[in-house]
Motif scaffolding. Structure first.
Motif, short mmCIF file in Angstrom:
data_model
loop_
_atom_site.label_atom_id
_atom_site.label_comp_id
_atom_site.label_asym_id
_atom_site.label_seq_id
_atom_site.Cartn_x
_atom_site.Cartn_y
_atom_site.Cartn_z
N TRP A 59 -10.26 76.41 -55.93
CA TRP A 59 -11.65 76.14 -55.34
C TRP A 59 -12.17 75.07 -56.19
O TRP A 59 -11.91 74.47 -57.06
N PRO A 60 -13.37 74.74 -55.60
CA PRO A 60 -14.35 73.94 -56.10
C PRO A 60 -14.56 74.09 -57.60
O PRO A 60 -14.87 75.35 -57.85
N CYS A 61 -14.60 73.27 -58.58
CA CYS A 61 -14.77 73.56 -59.98
C CYS A 61 -16.07 73.84 -60.35
O CYS A 61 -16.06 74.92 -61.21
N PHE A 62 -17.08 73.31 -60.24
CA PHE A 62 -18.18 73.36 -60.80
C PHE A 62 -19.44 73.90 -59.57
O PHE A 62 -19.33 73.34 -58.60
N VAL A 63 -20.34 74.84 -59.91
CA VAL A 63 -21.46 75.05 -59.32
C VAL A 63 -22.65 75.10 -60.02
O VAL A 63 -22.59 75.09 -61.50
N ILE A 64 -23.94 74.93 -59.46
CA ILE A 64 -25.10 75.16 -60.41
C ILE A 64 -25.67 76.62 -60.13
O ILE A 64 -25.95 77.22 -58.77
N ALA A 65 -26.05 77.30 -61.28
CA ALA A 65 -26.53 78.56 -61.20
C ALA A 65 -27.92 78.70 -61.97
O ALA A 65 -28.17 77.94 -63.02
N VAL A 66 -28.48 79.31 -61.66
CA VAL A 66 -30.02 79.44 -61.87
C VAL A 66 -30.30 80.97 -62.21
O VAL A 66 -29.96 81.81 -61.32
N ARG A 67 -31.07 81.46 -63.50
CA ARG A 67 -31.44 82.60 -63.53
C ARG A 67 -32.49 82.98 -62.58
O ARG A 67 -33.25 82.37 -62.22
N ASP A 68 -32.19 84.59 -62.20
CA ASP A 68 -33.17 85.12 -61.09
C ASP A 68 -34.66 84.98 -61.48
O ASP A 68 -35.42 84.46 -60.64
N GLU A 69 -34.85 85.10 -62.40
CA GLU A 69 -36.45 84.91 -63.17
C GLU A 69 -36.79 83.56 -62.78
O GLU A 69 -37.99 83.51 -62.35
N THR A 70 -35.94 82.51 -63.18
CA THR A 70 -36.67 81.14 -62.81
C THR A 70 -36.84 80.91 -61.27
O THR A 70 -37.81 80.23 -60.80
#
Length: 283
Positions: free
Chosen positions: A184-195
Motif C-alpha cells: 500500500w502507499p507508505c506514508f499518510v498525514i494524520a491529525v489529532r481530532d481536537e486539532t
C-alpha cells in the motif's frame, strides 16, 4: 500566529517539509509549524498524537490505521507518499543467515511495539507462509539499537527502509538478504481530532503548502546531491530512490483503506475493522 506541532521521521521522504520550513512558506501563512524529528518512528508518533505532543504526524499507513482502530483520537487527512516503502530485511554481516527461509522462528529487532518494523515483520511472515504466532521481537528503539542487537546476537534480523539503512550495508555492519515492499502507499498525514475540530482552515493551508512543495520537489536543481549529503547516501542510491518515490496530494480512498485493513486483519494485526468515517477525514 497559530502554533502547530508536527512529527516525522528524520528521513529523505520528509525533506519537502524542511525546505518549506526553511523557505518560511508556513510562516507566510501566519502558521508557526514546529517540526520534531522522531527517529523511533511510527509507534512513538502514535503515542505523541495520543498525548498531544504532536498535532500532526507524517506516519506509516499501516501503523496509524492500526492505532486509530485501537482508539487513537486522530484521522488520516491525506496520502503523503503514494509509492510503497521498500523495507530491507537485514542481518548482521557475519551472521549465518543467508536467505529469508533461514529467518523463520528467529527474533526480529523492532523499534517499539506497534511500530512499522513490527507490523512489516507480520506482513513478511504472511508473505512467506510462516506462522505469525511464532514471531519473536526485541525492542531496540532506534537504528543504532538495531546495530547493537544484531551485532551482539540479541536479535537476528531487522527490517528498515532500504535506502536509509544502506550506509550500514556499505560499511559491512549489516547484510541485506531481501526486500519487502509495503502492499500500500507508505506514508499518510494524520491529525489529532481536537486539532482538526479547532483549526480545520489551518490544516487545509498546511496541506496545500506541502503539496505545492512535493509537486515540484524532484525538479529542484541538484536535489539528488542535496539529499545524498543530508542523509549520508551515495548519489546513485538517491537517484534510484527518487525514481521509485512518488508523493501524493490525494485523500485516502475507501478502497485503499479497505485494502489496508483487510490485510492487517488477516495478519491478526488488528482485531476489528474500523469504518471509513472513524479513520479518515476528507477536508
Amino acid at each position: 500566529m497559530k502554533t502547530i506541532k508536527i512529527a516525522g521521521v528524520p528521513e529523505h521522504f520528509n525533506l519537502p517539509w524542511h525546505l518549506a520550513l526553511e523557505n518560511k512558506d508556513f510562516e507566510a501563512q501566519n502558521i508557526d509549524l514546529q517540526w520534531t524529528d522522531v527517529p523511533e518512528g511510527t509507534g512513538k508518533m502514535c503515542q505523541m498524537l495520543r498525548n498531544g505532543e504532536a498535532d500532526i504526524a507524517v506516519i506509516l499507513t499501516e501503523g496509524i490505521v492500526k492505532d486509530i482502530v485501537a482508539g487513537n483520537p486522530s484521522k488520516i487527512v491525506q496520502v503523503y507518499v503514494e509509492s510503497p516503502l521498500i523495507w530491507g530485511i537485514h542481518v548482521a554481516a557475519n551472521s549465518n543467515y543467508n536467505t529469508l527461509s533461514d529467518l523463520e522462528n528467529t527474533k526480529c529487532a523492532i523499534s517499539r511495539l506497534g511500530s512499522g518494523s513490527q507490523l512489516m515483520a507480520y506482513v513478511n511472515a504472511g508473505n512467506q507462509g510462516w506462522n505469525t504466532d511464532n514471531l519473536k521481537f526485541e525492542i531496540i528503539n532506534t537504528i543504532e539499537g538495531a546495530v547493537e542487537a544484531l551485532t551482539a546476537g540479541t536479535a537476528d534480523y531487522f527490517m528498515w527502509e532500504r535506502f536509509m539503512t544502506k550506509p550500514l550495508v556499505d560499511k559491512g555492519i549489516f547484510r541485506r538478504i531481501a526486500d519487502c515492499p509495503t502492499p500500500w502507499p507508505c506514508f499518510v498525514i494524520a491529525v489529532r481530532d481536537e486539532t482538526l475540530d479547532q483549526y480545520p482552515e489551518v490544516i487545509t493551508i498546511i496541506l496545500e503548502t506541502i503539496n505545492k512543495q512535493t509537486k515540484s520537489f524532484k525538479n529542484i536543481r541538484n536535489i539528488d546531491e542535496t539529499l545524498a549529503k543530508k542523509y549520508n547516501q551515495k548519489i546513485t542510491d538517491i537517484q534510484e530512490w527518487l525514481e521509485l518515490t512518488t508523493w501524493s496530494e490525494n485523500p485516502m480512498s475507501k478502497n485503499l483503506l479497505n485494502n489496508v485493513q483487510n490485510q492487517l486483519f488477516q495478519l491478526k494485526i488488528i482485531d476489528k475493522i474500523g469504518t471509513f468515517e472513524e479513520i479518515v477525514k476528507t477536508i
